[in-house]
Write a protein that holds these residues in place. Structure first.
Motif, PDB file in Angstrom:
ATOM      1  N   SER A 202     -10.496 -14.617   2.512  1.00  0.00           N
ATOM      2  CA  SER A 202      -9.905 -13.950   3.683  1.00  0.00           C
ATOM      3  C   SER A 202     -10.538 -14.465   4.968  1.00  0.00           C
ATOM      4  CB  SER A 202      -9.990 -12.420   3.570  1.00  0.00           C
ATOM      5  OG  SER A 202     -11.292 -11.958   3.765  1.00  0.00           O
TER       6      SER A 202
ATOM      7  N   GLN B  27       0.831  -1.211   0.000  1.00  0.00           N
ATOM      8  CA  GLN B  27       0.000   0.000   0.000  1.00  0.00           C
ATOM      9  C   GLN B  27       0.867   1.264   0.000  1.00  0.00           C
ATOM     10  OE1 GLN B  27      -2.588  -1.558   3.222  1.00  0.00           O
ATOM     11  NE2 GLN B  27      -4.252  -0.935   1.883  1.00  0.00           N
TER      12      GLN B  27
ATOM     13  N   GLY C 150      -6.793   0.794   0.423  1.00  0.00           N
ATOM     14  CA  GLY C 150      -6.635   2.090  -0.225  1.00  0.00           C
ATOM     15  C   GLY C 150      -7.810   2.434  -1.122  1.00  0.00           C
TER      16      GLY C 150
HETATM   17  C1  B12 Z   1      -2.136  -9.162   6.602  1.00  0.00           C
HETATM   18  C2  B12 Z   1      -3.123  -8.672   5.585  1.00  0.00           C
HETATM   19  C3  B12 Z   1      -4.489  -8.746   5.881  1.00  0.00           C
HETATM   20  C4  B12 Z   1      -4.980  -9.240   7.226  1.00  0.00           C
HETATM   21  C5  B12 Z   1      -4.830  -8.142   8.262  1.00  0.00           C
HETATM   22  C6  B12 Z   1      -4.737  -6.741   7.693  1.00  0.00           C
HETATM   23  C7  B12 Z   1      -3.685  -5.928   8.461  1.00  0.00           C
HETATM   24  N1  B12 Z   1      -3.535  -4.708   8.116  1.00  0.00           N
HETATM   25  O1  B12 Z   1      -3.018  -6.400   9.329  1.00  0.00           O
HETATM   26  C8  B12 Z   1      -6.457  -9.627   6.924  1.00  0.00           C
HETATM   27  C9  B12 Z   1      -6.518 -11.140   6.650  1.00  0.00           C
HETATM   28  C10 B12 Z   1      -7.474  -9.281   7.991  1.00  0.00           C
HETATM   29  C11 B12 Z   1      -6.693  -8.891   5.626  1.00  0.00           C
HETATM   30  C12 B12 Z   1      -7.957  -8.741   5.123  1.00  0.00           C
HETATM   31  C13 B12 Z   1      -8.199  -8.105   3.939  1.00  0.00           C
HETATM   32  N2  B12 Z   1      -7.327  -7.589   3.105  1.00  0.00           N
HETATM   33 CO1  B12 Z   1      -5.437  -7.629   3.413  1.00  0.00          CO
HETATM   34  N3  B12 Z   1      -3.594  -7.756   3.472  1.00  0.00           N
HETATM   35  C14 B12 Z   1      -2.700  -8.134   4.342  1.00  0.00           C
HETATM   36  C15 B12 Z   1      -1.262  -8.033   3.811  1.00  0.00           C
HETATM   37  C16 B12 Z   1      -0.868  -9.456   3.369  1.00  0.00           C
HETATM   38  C17 B12 Z   1      -0.194  -7.505   4.729  1.00  0.00           C
HETATM   39  C18 B12 Z   1      -0.514  -6.129   5.365  1.00  0.00           C
HETATM   40  C19 B12 Z   1       0.702  -5.632   6.100  1.00  0.00           C
HETATM   41  O2  B12 Z   1       0.873  -5.924   7.265  1.00  0.00           O
HETATM   42  N4  B12 Z   1       1.578  -4.929   5.385  1.00  0.00           N
HETATM   43  C20 B12 Z   1       2.816  -4.429   5.928  1.00  0.00           C
HETATM   44  C21 B12 Z   1       2.714  -2.910   6.097  1.00  0.00           C
HETATM   45  C22 B12 Z   1       3.885  -2.235   6.731  1.00  0.00           C
HETATM   46  O3  B12 Z   1       2.625  -2.402   4.777  1.00  0.00           O
HETATM   47  P1  B12 Z   1       1.732  -1.137   4.465  1.00  0.00           P
HETATM   48  O4  B12 Z   1       1.466  -1.112   2.979  1.00  0.00           O
HETATM   49  O5  B12 Z   1       2.289   0.078   5.027  1.00  0.00           O
HETATM   50  O6  B12 Z   1       0.459  -1.583   5.332  1.00  0.00           O
HETATM   51  C23 B12 Z   1      -0.707  -0.872   5.399  1.00  0.00           C
HETATM   52  C24 B12 Z   1      -1.849  -1.810   5.659  1.00  0.00           C
HETATM   53  O7  B12 Z   1      -1.528  -2.705   6.683  1.00  0.00           O
HETATM   54  C25 B12 Z   1      -2.924  -0.818   5.993  1.00  0.00           C
HETATM   55  N5  B12 Z   1      -3.952  -1.297   6.895  1.00  0.00           N
HETATM   56  C26 B12 Z   1      -4.055  -1.035   8.174  1.00  0.00           C
HETATM   57  N6  B12 Z   1      -5.133  -1.614   8.688  1.00  0.00           N
HETATM   58  C27 B12 Z   1      -5.741  -2.264   7.687  1.00  0.00           C
HETATM   59  C28 B12 Z   1      -6.892  -3.034   7.688  1.00  0.00           C
HETATM   60  C29 B12 Z   1      -7.317  -3.652   6.513  1.00  0.00           C
HETATM   61  C30 B12 Z   1      -8.561  -4.474   6.536  1.00  0.00           C
HETATM   62  C31 B12 Z   1      -6.557  -3.497   5.338  1.00  0.00           C
HETATM   63  C32 B12 Z   1      -6.984  -4.170   4.081  1.00  0.00           C
HETATM   64  C33 B12 Z   1      -5.392  -2.701   5.350  1.00  0.00           C
HETATM   65  C34 B12 Z   1      -5.001  -2.087   6.537  1.00  0.00           C
HETATM   66  O8  B12 Z   1      -2.258   0.300   6.567  1.00  0.00           O
HETATM   67  C35 B12 Z   1      -0.853   0.069   6.550  1.00  0.00           C
HETATM   68  C36 B12 Z   1      -0.144   1.373   6.465  1.00  0.00           C
HETATM   69  O9  B12 Z   1      -0.221   1.953   5.148  1.00  0.00           O
HETATM   70  C37 B12 Z   1      -1.473  -7.061   2.614  1.00  0.00           C
HETATM   71  C38 B12 Z   1      -0.506  -7.309   1.462  1.00  0.00           C
HETATM   72  C39 B12 Z   1       0.776  -6.525   1.675  1.00  0.00           C
HETATM   73  N7  B12 Z   1       1.882  -7.170   1.472  1.00  0.00           N
HETATM   74  O10 B12 Z   1       0.726  -5.344   2.011  1.00  0.00           O
HETATM   75  C40 B12 Z   1      -2.919  -7.293   2.226  1.00  0.00           C
HETATM   76  C41 B12 Z   1      -3.806  -6.121   1.716  1.00  0.00           C
HETATM   77  C42 B12 Z   1      -3.570  -4.927   2.612  1.00  0.00           C
HETATM   78  N8  B12 Z   1      -5.155  -6.602   1.905  1.00  0.00           N
HETATM   79  C43 B12 Z   1      -5.919  -6.239   0.969  1.00  0.00           C
HETATM   80  C44 B12 Z   1      -7.290  -6.561   0.908  1.00  0.00           C
HETATM   81  C45 B12 Z   1      -8.027  -6.186  -0.384  1.00  0.00           C
HETATM   82  C46 B12 Z   1      -7.927  -7.182   1.958  1.00  0.00           C
HETATM   83  C47 B12 Z   1      -9.398  -7.572   2.001  1.00  0.00           C
HETATM   84  C48 B12 Z   1     -10.363  -6.476   1.566  1.00  0.00           C
HETATM   85  C49 B12 Z   1      -9.538  -8.841   1.133  1.00  0.00           C
HETATM   86  C50 B12 Z   1     -10.923  -9.388   1.071  1.00  0.00           C
HETATM   87  N9  B12 Z   1     -11.647  -9.059   0.038  1.00  0.00           N
HETATM   88  O11 B12 Z   1     -11.336 -10.115   1.921  1.00  0.00           O
HETATM   89  C51 B12 Z   1      -9.582  -7.942   3.473  1.00  0.00           C
HETATM   90  C52 B12 Z   1     -10.191  -6.810   4.293  1.00  0.00           C
HETATM   91  C53 B12 Z   1     -11.602  -7.129   4.654  1.00  0.00           C
HETATM   92  C54 B12 Z   1     -11.844  -7.151   6.062  1.00  0.00           C
HETATM   93  N10 B12 Z   1     -12.552  -6.175   6.503  1.00  0.00           N
HETATM   94  O12 B12 Z   1     -11.405  -8.076   6.724  1.00  0.00           O
HETATM   95  C55 B12 Z   1      -5.214  -5.464  -0.103  1.00  0.00           C
HETATM   96  C56 B12 Z   1      -5.557  -3.973  -0.057  1.00  0.00           C
HETATM   97  C57 B12 Z   1      -5.658  -3.424  -1.464  1.00  0.00           C
HETATM   98  C58 B12 Z   1      -5.919  -1.979  -1.455  1.00  0.00           C
HETATM   99  N11 B12 Z   1      -6.786  -1.588  -2.376  1.00  0.00           N
HETATM  100  O13 B12 Z   1      -5.375  -1.219  -0.692  1.00  0.00           O
HETATM  101  C59 B12 Z   1      -3.708  -5.821   0.188  1.00  0.00           C
HETATM  102  C60 B12 Z   1      -2.716  -4.719  -0.137  1.00  0.00           C
HETATM  103  C61 B12 Z   1      -3.427  -7.121  -0.620  1.00  0.00           C
HETATM  104  C62 B12 Z   1      -3.364  -6.954  -2.112  1.00  0.00           C
HETATM  105  N12 B12 Z   1      -2.851  -7.962  -2.764  1.00  0.00           N
HETATM  106  O14 B12 Z   1      -3.763  -5.993  -2.721  1.00  0.00           O
HETATM  107  N13 B12 Z   1      -5.569  -8.479   5.080  1.00  0.00           N
END
Ligand code: B12
Ligand code: SF4
Ligand code: SF4
Length: 257
Positions: free
Chosen positions: A247, A129, A146
């Motif tokens: 998920s 993201q 996002g």
């Molecule tokens: C672990 C994970 C999950 C976990 C926990 C989420 C979390 N934040 O811990 C679970 C299994 C719950 C999950 C669920 C979903 N996820 Co998810 N998940 C991930 C994953 C593999 C890692 C996130 C992470 O820890 N990144 C590390 C940090 C440091 O990176 P970051 O970019 O800065 O992380 C950001 C996110 O964590 C975000 N964030 C914070 N809180 C939450 C909560 C949610 C629900 C999400 C989606 C993001 C999010 O904020 C961070 C700061 O920018 C990512 C893939 C990836 N590699 O990023 C996908 C990702 C974030 N997930 C994604 C999606 C689409 C979903 C779901 C909607 C999928 C679905 N249809 O079921 C659901 C959400 C629905 C729901 N309400 O439960 C997409 C988001 C796409 C976008 N448009 O932004 C990603 C990027 C995967 C992808 N291939 O595109 N997810």
């Protein structure tokens, strides 16, 4: 969600420096787009924001050994149609399809250059993201996922790799976040457990509710569905249910239900 796809990693010390042919690269982008991977960003590794570089280095990614990071995603409905036409008879069909297309892109249009796969793999945690925000694809939203000015909340990241070639950088126009002008914020009021808040996303509340018996959030997210931005790109119910069931299954595995 756990995936187990075997990928051969390249030792960065033997990475070739690839001469790139702009026409071929552009043709490769068209190939990916035609097959549903319609979001492509080529970033200069040294230009990445400091916090993203730091996170990637902390995750063991040898980012400074490479010149370009290529991020590939899909927006809207096209990918689901092309995926179904390709066939979904495997575990993790979306990851497999994304890897298949990306490998074709590399072999046919990037002269089979050596790359380091970043996603999808279990090897690294990639801040997808953050990379999407840097690419101009998306902005943070109250939903946690996002939001894109082009596709609303209906897009995702599908592949990412590092390459040691001077691929032409992509540039994006910087449209403002759709959330800025969304005054009623229907995503917030549509969530039955107040997990969606303007300043943060309460992931634990969301997970608890999704795991509860007969949850209305088992196979969809009413808050995401309430977002009024670009409804023409909203996934079909079939695709929505596919993603949310996957998920939910991952959550059941993690929490042992
Ligand atoms: C672990 C994970 C999950 C976990 C926990 C989420 C979390 N934040 O811990 C679970 C299994 C719950 C999950 C669920 C979903 N996820 Co998810 N998940 C991930 C994953 C593999 C890692 C996130 C992470 O820890 N990144 C590390 C940090 C440091 O990176 P970051 O970019 O800065 O992380 C950001 C996110 O964590 C975000 N964030 C914070 N809180 C939450 C909560 C949610 C629900 C999400 C989606 C993001 C999010 O904020 C961070 C700061 O920018 C990512 C893939 C990836 N590699 O990023 C996908 C990702 C974030 N997930 C994604 C999606 C689409 C979903 C779901 C909607 C999928 C679905 N249809 O079921 C659901 C959400 C629905 C729901 N309400 O439960 C997409 C988001 C796409 C976008 N448009 O932004 C990603 C990027 C995967 C992808 N291939 O595109 N997810
Ligand atoms: S409903 Fe409004 S605030 Fe919520 S994600 Fe969509 S545009 Fe942003
Ligand atoms: S899945 Fe349900 S609980 Fe989670 S954010 Fe969406 S509406 Fe709220």
């Amino acid at each position: 969600m756990r995936i187990s796809i075997r990928i051969v990693f390249t030792d960065p010390s033997v990475v070739n420096q690839v001469e790139c042919n702009m026409t071929s690269v552009e043709a490769g982008f068209q190939f990916l787009k035609k097959n549903g991977l319609n979001l492509i960003s080529v970033m200069n590794c040294v230009d990445l924001p400091a916090r993203t570089l730091k996170f990637m280095q902390g995750s063991g990614i040898p980012i400074i050994d490479y010149r370009r990071l290529v991020l590939i995603g899909h927006g809207g409905r096209c990918m689901w149609q092309t995926l179904k036409a390709h066939g979904m008879d495997s575990a993790n069909p979306i990851d497999r399809y994304s890897i298949f297309l990306t490998q074709q892109f590399i072999s046919t249009y990037l002269d089979n250059a050596a790359v380091l796969w970043l996603y999808p793999t279990l090897q690294y945690v990639v801040p997808l993201q953050q990379l999407g925000e840097f690419s101009g694809w998306s902005f943070p939203s109250p939903l946690g996922s996002g939001i894109s000015s082009e596709y609303g909340v209906w897009f995702a990241y599908r592949a990412a790799f590092l390459i040691n070639a001077e691929l032409p950088l992509t540039f994006s126009t910087s449209a403002p976040s759709p959330c800025n002008n969304c005054f009623k914020k229907p995503c917030v009021s549509a969530c039955p457990v107040n997990a969606v808040q303007v300043e943060s996303f309460a992931l634990e509340s969301c997970i608890d509710h999704r795991l509860s018996l007969d949850s209305p959030c088992a196979d969809r997210c009413p808050a995401r569905l309430a977002c009024p931005i670009h409804p023409e790109h909203r996934y079909t119910l079939e695709q929505i249910q596919y993603h949310y069931r996957c998920s939910l299954a991952a959550l059941h595995d993690w929490y042992g239900h």
